[in-house]
Design a protein around this motif. Structure first.
Motif, PDB file in Angstrom:
ATOM      1  N   ASN E  75       0.806  -1.226   0.000  1.00 12.40           N
ATOM      2  CA  ASN E  75       0.000   0.000   0.000  1.00 12.40           C
ATOM      3  C   ASN E  75       0.841   1.278   0.000  1.00 12.40           C
ATOM      4  O   ASN E  75       0.296   2.379   0.122  1.00 12.40           O
ATOM      5  CB  ASN E  75      -0.984   0.007   1.177  1.00 12.40           C
ATOM      6  CG  ASN E  75      -0.285  -0.001   2.525  1.00 12.40           C
ATOM      7  OD1 ASN E  75       0.828  -0.513   2.657  1.00 12.40           O
ATOM      8  ND2 ASN E  75      -0.939   0.555   3.535  1.00 12.40           N
ATOM      9  N   VAL E  76       2.148   1.140  -0.124  1.00 10.47           N
ATOM     10  CA  VAL E  76       3.030   2.316  -0.172  1.00 10.47           C
ATOM     11  C   VAL E  76       3.650   2.390  -1.568  1.00 10.47           C
ATOM     12  O   VAL E  76       4.335   1.463  -2.001  1.00 10.47           O
ATOM     13  CB  VAL E  76       4.147   2.223   0.889  1.00 10.47           C
ATOM     14  CG1 VAL E  76       5.043   3.461   0.819  1.00 10.47           C
ATOM     15  CG2 VAL E  76       3.564   2.061   2.283  1.00 10.47           C
ATOM     16  N   LYS E  77       3.412   3.493  -2.257  1.00  8.31           N
ATOM     17  CA  LYS E  77       3.913   3.641  -3.619  1.00  8.31           C
ATOM     18  C   LYS E  77       5.313   4.252  -3.592  1.00  8.31           C
ATOM     19  O   LYS E  77       5.529   5.275  -2.948  1.00  8.31           O
ATOM     20  CB  LYS E  77       2.955   4.562  -4.388  1.00  8.31           C
ATOM     21  CG  LYS E  77       3.178   4.540  -5.874  1.00  8.31           C
ATOM     22  CD  LYS E  77       2.123   5.350  -6.610  1.00  8.31           C
ATOM     23  CE  LYS E  77       2.543   5.463  -8.070  1.00  8.31           C
ATOM     24  NZ  LYS E  77       1.726   6.438  -8.787  1.00  8.31           N
ATOM     25  N   VAL E  78       6.232   3.613  -4.281  1.00  8.11           N
ATOM     26  CA  VAL E  78       7.596   4.139  -4.349  1.00  8.11           C
ATOM     27  C   VAL E  78       7.651   5.211  -5.436  1.00  8.11           C
ATOM     28  O   VAL E  78       7.249   4.969  -6.570  1.00  8.11           O
ATOM     29  CB  VAL E  78       8.609   3.011  -4.641  1.00  8.11           C
ATOM     30  CG1 VAL E  78      10.023   3.569  -4.718  1.00  8.11           C
ATOM     31  CG2 VAL E  78       8.527   1.935  -3.553  1.00  8.11           C
ATOM     32  N   VAL E  79       8.127   6.400  -5.069  1.00  9.55           N
ATOM     33  CA  VAL E  79       8.123   7.535  -6.000  1.00  9.55           C
ATOM     34  C   VAL E  79       9.517   8.166  -6.091  1.00  9.55           C
ATOM     35  O   VAL E  79      10.352   7.979  -5.205  1.00  9.55           O
ATOM     36  CB  VAL E  79       7.108   8.626  -5.558  1.00  9.55           C
ATOM     37  CG1 VAL E  79       5.675   8.121  -5.683  1.00  9.55           C
ATOM     38  CG2 VAL E  79       7.392   9.113  -4.123  1.00  9.55           C
ATOM     39  N   THR E  80       9.744   8.901  -7.176  1.00  2.00           N
ATOM     40  CA  THR E  80      11.006   9.629  -7.370  1.00  2.00           C
ATOM     41  C   THR E  80      10.777  11.117  -7.060  1.00  2.00           C
ATOM     42  O   THR E  80       9.635  11.543  -6.850  1.00  2.00           O
ATOM     43  CB  THR E  80      11.460   9.509  -8.831  1.00  2.00           C
ATOM     44  OG1 THR E  80      10.467  10.159  -9.649  1.00  2.00           O
ATOM     45  CG2 THR E  80      11.597   8.056  -9.257  1.00  2.00           C
ATOM     46  N   TYR E  81      11.845  11.893  -7.088  1.00  2.00           N
ATOM     47  CA  TYR E  81      11.695  13.343  -6.915  1.00  2.00           C
ATOM     48  C   TYR E  81      10.742  13.921  -7.976  1.00  2.00           C
ATOM     49  O   TYR E  81       9.911  14.775  -7.684  1.00  2.00           O
ATOM     50  CB  TYR E  81      13.059  14.050  -6.996  1.00  2.00           C
ATOM     51  CG  TYR E  81      13.797  14.101  -5.673  1.00  2.00           C
ATOM     52  CD1 TYR E  81      13.441  15.019  -4.691  1.00  2.00           C
ATOM     53  CD2 TYR E  81      14.858  13.242  -5.401  1.00  2.00           C
ATOM     54  CE1 TYR E  81      14.111  15.076  -3.476  1.00  2.00           C
ATOM     55  CE2 TYR E  81      15.534  13.291  -4.189  1.00  2.00           C
ATOM     56  CZ  TYR E  81      15.161  14.211  -3.229  1.00  2.00           C
ATOM     57  OH  TYR E  81      15.827  14.260  -2.029  1.00  2.00           O
ATOM     58  N   ASP E  82      10.887  13.425  -9.201  1.00  2.00           N
ATOM     59  CA  ASP E  82       9.990  13.845 -10.278  1.00  2.00           C
ATOM     60  C   ASP E  82       8.525  13.602  -9.924  1.00  2.00           C
ATOM     61  O   ASP E  82       7.674  14.473 -10.122  1.00  2.00           O
ATOM     62  CB  ASP E  82      10.303  13.008 -11.534  1.00  2.00           C
ATOM     63  CG  ASP E  82      11.105  13.806 -12.530  1.00  2.00           C
ATOM     64  OD1 ASP E  82      11.766  14.786 -12.115  1.00  2.00           O
ATOM     65  OD2 ASP E  82      11.066  13.440 -13.706  1.00  2.00           O
ATOM     66  N   ASP E  83       8.245  12.414  -9.433  1.00  2.00           N
ATOM     67  CA  ASP E  83       6.872  12.083  -9.036  1.00  2.00           C
ATOM     68  C   ASP E  83       6.387  12.994  -7.922  1.00  2.00           C
ATOM     69  O   ASP E  83       5.217  13.383  -7.880  1.00  2.00           O
ATOM     70  CB  ASP E  83       6.776  10.631  -8.551  1.00  2.00           C
ATOM     71  CG  ASP E  83       7.177   9.616  -9.608  1.00  2.00           C
ATOM     72  OD1 ASP E  83       6.945   9.891 -10.807  1.00  2.00           O
ATOM     73  OD2 ASP E  83       7.725   8.564  -9.228  1.00  2.00           O
ATOM     74  N   VAL E  84       7.288  13.310  -6.995  1.00  2.00           N
ATOM     75  CA  VAL E  84       6.899  14.166  -5.869  1.00  2.00           C
ATOM     76  C   VAL E  84       6.467  15.536  -6.380  1.00  2.00           C
ATOM     77  O   VAL E  84       5.480  16.113  -5.905  1.00  2.00           O
ATOM     78  CB  VAL E  84       8.044  14.287  -4.825  1.00  2.00           C
ATOM     79  CG1 VAL E  84       7.700  15.319  -3.757  1.00  2.00           C
ATOM     80  CG2 VAL E  84       8.305  12.933  -4.165  1.00  2.00           C
ATOM     81  N   VAL E  85       7.185  16.053  -7.374  1.00  2.00           N
ATOM     82  CA  VAL E  85       6.795  17.344  -7.959  1.00  2.00           C
ATOM     83  C   VAL E  85       5.372  17.253  -8.513  1.00  2.00           C
ATOM     84  O   VAL E  85       4.545  18.146  -8.286  1.00  2.00           O
ATOM     85  CB  VAL E  85       7.794  17.769  -9.065  1.00  2.00           C
ATOM     86  CG1 VAL E  85       7.281  19.006  -9.805  1.00  2.00           C
ATOM     87  CG2 VAL E  85       9.165  18.041  -8.462  1.00  2.00           C
ATOM     88  N   ASP E  86       5.067  16.157  -9.207  1.00  2.00           N
ATOM     89  CA  ASP E  86       3.713  16.002  -9.767  1.00  2.00           C
ATOM     90  C   ASP E  86       2.663  15.849  -8.666  1.00  2.00           C
ATOM     91  O   ASP E  86       1.565  16.400  -8.771  1.00  2.00           O
ATOM     92  CB  ASP E  86       3.660  14.806 -10.719  1.00  2.00           C
ATOM     93  CG  ASP E  86       4.450  15.076 -12.005  1.00  2.00           C
ATOM     94  OD1 ASP E  86       4.702  16.265 -12.301  1.00  2.00           O
ATOM     95  OD2 ASP E  86       4.823  14.103 -12.678  1.00  2.00           O
ATOM     96  N   LEU E  87       2.985  15.107  -7.637  1.00  2.00           N
ATOM     97  CA  LEU E  87       2.047  14.985  -6.504  1.00  2.00           C
ATOM     98  C   LEU E  87       1.747  16.368  -5.934  1.00  2.00           C
ATOM     99  O   LEU E  87       0.601  16.718  -5.656  1.00  2.00           O
ATOM    100  CB  LEU E  87       2.635  14.097  -5.404  1.00  2.00           C
ATOM    101  CG  LEU E  87       2.726  12.598  -5.683  1.00  2.00           C
ATOM    102  CD1 LEU E  87       3.491  11.901  -4.548  1.00  2.00           C
ATOM    103  CD2 LEU E  87       1.335  11.981  -5.833  1.00  2.00           C
TER     104      LEU E  87
END
Lengths: 98, 135, 120, 120, 98, 135
Positions: E75-87
């Motif tokens: 239930n925990v999605k692994v994200v990159t810095y790029d993904d964090v910007v989109d979030l």
């Protein structure tokens, strides 16, 4: 050994304190550690104060945070920087800061 | 006379410099003699305790951040013959095993092995030290 | 009279932990003890020349100046830690020395007491 | 494309929280967003000129230099916080501006998103 | 409101998280917060993961600490810095860091 | 247009600068207009939550350390008409009362009163803010 632990924080460091053992243990509340002596969280006595140790709290650090000696439990001795120097050199051999 | 100085690491790596400083200061014992008299020396004891055991985890990769890892520091410590102890109770509590931790510096030609020992044994070692420090 | 080595590692300007280290040094020196004071990591901020007094900060450099005069107080900043932060020799407050970490260990060797202020 | 204001307050050299702030800025700027970066308190260390690269520290000033070139990245240090620590105008890395705290609030006013990195 | 909480520490900040309320809550583990996703303390699932929220963990901060995506709960999605910007810009309106 | 920006203080005073920075940055809203267009302004909301309620305690004395106290900052905030809320649940949990906390700046001629309110009310206020920040 005769160990003095400077407890400088309120919410962390308790785990480390639980792991250490010493024939003579002193716990000196300084900095934000003074809340252990000054505050009852949810009405409960602070678990650190249940340890078998000599307790001290630094007067200056109580006062800056809005507390005074009369608010501290009887088993905690209020000390000054001068007293801390004497504790360090006369009462304890080893010192740690958590 | 040789004096033991204990470096007790309780901090998680990276958020602060605490554990890194413990390792670098312990390793500085390699060159302390220049300040001391003949026959005098410092022998460090390194104990990873509480969450601090995480510093010795294998497979740390700091490519993204471009810094040395605490894994490297642990291995360097062993390479330079520093005695490194992990607290057994904490290793087990956090679900770690000998396989997941840096236990030697064999690949660099080091002889010293790290040991996973009960806290009681760490406390016995601390009792032999002249000075203690917690990071 | 004894000697204490105080290490202030992640001690910071604006944190009363660093004030504690300086106040304790002052009290020890007043009682006739001698103090070796080592700053490493962000604690090296304390050795920066040209700090200005503002009401939101305690003015530790004045206490340090008084301590240096006693002859029973030495303060040393970790050289690499300082350089990494852009504090060069010419940025260092008068009275301070700069050495590598082995200086601190040697100071511990010769100390009756050691207090490392390490927690943040 | 949006604008984010990132405040790094007790962010410190040697703490990866400050690295996070810089990496996030880098990722946002690469995607075409613009970033206002505010450092206050000990975070002002990041604006110090003349930092040296050591293997135990990430070299954030190089990333900052690249970010300044994009024209979508502004970095500002709290002037009083910097002066208190002995960082004067001539100690400040190229590209940085120095203002009082109202600059940060105005930046927040005009930002689509604000992330204050405050915990230590 | 749509709130993203950056959880940057392992042992502190939980009390603050408990006090906040949001219609849409995202918890992004960064820095030492990644241990919430990577470690079972004493075999127990982390209480933070029981919250009603979307969970993310920053890959770079897992890796620097010696963990990888395969060690993280489903239930925990692994994200990159790029993904964090989109979030940040697309999924949430307000951001806090604890 | 006026935008609300929330300053949530959860940190104990003094050990770090966090709570002090929250107060000084909130108070900077007094002069933010010089950077904004006509009709634009920032309205701060200050919420003391968790252990952060301790920042508003009366009788803080920083004589020894020679710094301004968080008590003074709290009072200055009220003097400058910042709305300050204490979390009721935390005030009670820590054994504090209205009498032990800075609730006004009457002695300085201020009109604004601090309020002790349930966390639900603080959350409702936070929902009206454009941006949140936790110190």
């Amino acid at each position: 050994m005769k160990l003095a632990v400077f407890k400088s924080d309120f919410r962390t460091g308790g785990d480390m304190l639980d792991r250490l053992s010493a024939e003579k243990l002193g716990i000196i509340f300084v900095g934000n550690g003074i809340y252990h002596a000054a505050v009852k969280d949810a009405g409960a006595a602070d678990p650190v104060l249940q340890k078998s140790a000599n307790f001290y709290v630094l007067a200056e650090d109580l006062e800056v945070r809005g507390f005074n000696a009369s608010q501290v439990p009887g088993n905690v001795k209020v000390v000054t920087y001068d007293d801390v120097v004497d504790l360090i050199f006369n009462e304890y051999e080893k010192l740690v800061w958590v | 006379m040789i004096k033991k100085i204990a470096f007790i690491i309780r901090s998680l790596p990276y958020k602060t410099e605490a554990s890194r400083l413990a390792m670098t200061h312990a390793i500085a014992s390699q060159t302390v003699e220049i300040y001391l008299e003949d026959g005098q020396n410092v022998e460090p004891i390194v104990a990873l305790v509480g969450d601090g055991v995480m510093n010795g985890l294998k497979s740390q990769s700091a490519k993204c951040y471009g810094v040395s890892t605490l894994e490297q520091h642990t291995k360097n410590g062993l390479l330079l013959d520093l005695p490194i102890m992990y607290c057994k109770e904490d290793v087990e509590r956090l679900g770690l095993t000998e396989d997941s931790l840096i236990m030697d510096a064999d690949d660099l030609g080091g002889d010293m092995k790290a040991r996973i020992v009960p806290m009681s044994e760490i406390n016995a070692a601390l009792a032999t030290a002249t000075h203690l420090q917690i990071f | 009279m004894g000697k204490i080595t105080i290490g202030a590692f992640p001690g910071l300007v604006g944190s009363l932990s660093l004030d504690f280290a300086v106040k304790l040094s002052e009290a020890a020196v007043k009682k006739g003890h001698s103090v070796d004071f080592w700053v490493s990591s962000n604690g090296t901020m304390l050795s920066k020349k040209g700090q200005r007094a503002f009401k939101d900060y305690s003015v530790l450099y004045k206490t340090l100046e008084e301590l240096f005069k006693t002859g029973r107080f030495q303060a040393c900043a970790c050289e690499a830690c300082a350089e990494a932060r852009g504090y060069h020799k010419e940025d260092t407050m008068d009275g301070w020395i700069r050495k590598s970490m082995d200086w601190y260990l040697a100071s511990c060797y010769n100390a009756d007491r050691v207090l490392l202020i390490g927690g943040e």
